[in-house]
Write a protein that holds these residues in place. Structure first.
Motif, PDB file in Angstrom:
ATOM      1  N   PRO A  33       0.953  -1.393  -0.003  1.00 33.89           N
ATOM      2  CA  PRO A  33      -0.012  -0.002   0.085  1.00 33.89           C
ATOM      3  C   PRO A  33       0.747   1.280   0.136  1.00 33.89           C
ATOM      4  N   LEU A  34       1.848   1.416   0.959  1.00 33.62           N
ATOM      5  CA  LEU A  34       2.596   2.683   0.882  1.00 33.62           C
ATOM      6  C   LEU A  34       3.573   3.001  -0.303  1.00 33.62           C
ATOM      7  N   ASP A  35       3.884   1.834  -0.922  1.00 33.29           N
ATOM      8  CA  ASP A  35       4.545   1.944  -2.099  1.00 33.29           C
ATOM      9  C   ASP A  35       3.902   2.558  -3.312  1.00 33.29           C
ATOM     10  N   LYS A  36       2.724   2.105  -3.429  1.00 31.98           N
ATOM     11  CA  LYS A  36       1.451   2.670  -4.132  1.00 31.98           C
ATOM     12  C   LYS A  36       1.302   3.985  -3.897  1.00 31.98           C
ATOM     13  N   ILE A  37       1.003   4.261  -2.715  1.00 33.75           N
ATOM     14  CA  ILE A  37       0.457   5.635  -2.402  1.00 33.75           C
ATOM     15  C   ILE A  37       1.599   6.563  -2.523  1.00 33.75           C
ATOM     16  N   ARG A  38       3.016   6.175  -2.412  1.00 29.01           N
ATOM     17  CA  ARG A  38       4.117   7.108  -2.637  1.00 29.01           C
ATOM     18  C   ARG A  38       4.497   7.303  -3.922  1.00 29.01           C
ATOM     19  N   ASN A  39       3.874   6.420  -4.799  1.00 20.86           N
ATOM     20  CA  ASN A  39       4.566   6.295  -6.312  1.00 20.86           C
ATOM     21  C   ASN A  39       4.265   7.664  -6.733  1.00 20.86           C
ATOM     22  N   PRO A  40       5.516   8.256  -7.189  1.00 16.87           N
ATOM     23  CA  PRO A  40       5.156   9.533  -7.884  1.00 16.87           C
ATOM     24  C   PRO A  40       4.529   9.513  -9.549  1.00 16.87           C
ATOM     25  N   SER A  41       4.649   8.387 -10.007  1.00 18.28           N
ATOM     26  CA  SER A  41       4.164   8.148 -11.475  1.00 18.28           C
ATOM     27  C   SER A  41       2.668   7.818 -11.668  1.00 18.28           C
ATOM     28  N   ILE A  42       1.838   7.691 -10.650  1.00 18.58           N
ATOM     29  CA  ILE A  42       0.398   7.456 -10.907  1.00 18.58           C
ATOM     30  C   ILE A  42      -0.224   8.923 -10.789  1.00 18.58           C
ATOM     31  N   SER A  43      -1.514   8.825 -11.679  1.00 15.46           N
ATOM     32  CA  SER A  43      -2.042   9.886 -11.809  1.00 15.46           C
ATOM     33  C   SER A  43      -2.614  10.587 -10.392  1.00 15.46           C
ATOM     34  N   LYS A  44      -2.431  12.208 -10.405  1.00 17.96           N
ATOM     35  CA  LYS A  44      -2.812  12.817  -9.343  1.00 17.96           C
ATOM     36  C   LYS A  44      -4.399  12.752  -8.939  1.00 17.96           C
ATOM     37  N   ASP A  45      -5.091  12.168  -9.913  1.00 16.68           N
ATOM     38  CA  ASP A  45      -6.341  11.955  -9.440  1.00 16.68           C
ATOM     39  C   ASP A  45      -6.870  10.762  -8.966  1.00 16.68           C
ATOM     40  N   THR A  46      -5.664   9.962  -8.579  1.00 18.37           N
ATOM     41  CA  THR A  46      -5.679   8.435  -8.110  1.00 18.37           C
ATOM     42  C   THR A  46      -6.463   8.754  -6.541  1.00 18.37           C
TER      43      THR A  46
END
Length: 158
Positions: A33-46
């Motif tokens: 979870p925290l890897d996904k939450i901190r991932n800078p490459s995902i959409s800002k609208d996530t």
């Protein structure tokens, strides 16, 4: 059994999610979870969603928009469900199923412009395919060739 609920992630869940554990055979299909939450490459609208049991985080998933979604759906009112996981200590207790059953009402209340959820599930991940089909997702015989092999694209109308 205390209630299960879905809430949007905020910093109060950070410590509990840092204790999250997934076995290696599951990590090949998802991310922490925290890897996904901190991932800078995902959409800002996530939107990052935490599955709570008695106010304790037991699971997590993301609802993405943006470029990644377009690989799975051309529906402008869809969101892509990614990184679904239940903490290893809490697996086998029905939390995944309960959380997914809450998804349509959560979306209607919090993301009213979203009319469909799509996801890609690796064809080798039989347990996850069964879970998603059992909780209302449909298989329309679409396949996405992902980096870890072919994925069924499943749909949930909201």
């Amino acid at each position: 059994m205390p209630p299960v609920s879905l809430v949007e992630y905020n910093e109060t869940y950070k410590r509990k999610l840092s204790d999250f554990h997934l076995p290696g055979d599951q990590l090949q299909f998802t991310s922490m979870p925290l890897d996904k939450i901190r991932n800078p490459s995902i959409s800002k609208d996530t939107r990052h969603i935490v599955i709570l049991h008695d106010d304790e985080p037991v699971g997590y998933f993301a609802l993405e928009k943006g470029e990644k979604l377009r690989k799975y759906s051309s529906n402008p009112k869809a969101r892509l469900l990614t990184s679904f996981s239940i903490d290893a200590k809490r697996q086998g207790q029905g939390f995944a199923q309960k959380g997914l059953h809450l998804l349509p009402s959560f979306i209607r209340e919090n993301l009213p412009d979203t009319k469909e959820v799509v996801l890609g599930v690796n064809k080798r991940n039989k347990a996850a395919i069964g879970l998603y089909l059992k909780t209302g997702f449909t298989d329309e015989n679409e396949v996405y060739e992902g980096p870890k092999g072919p994925q069924h694209i499943l749909h949930l109308k909201v």
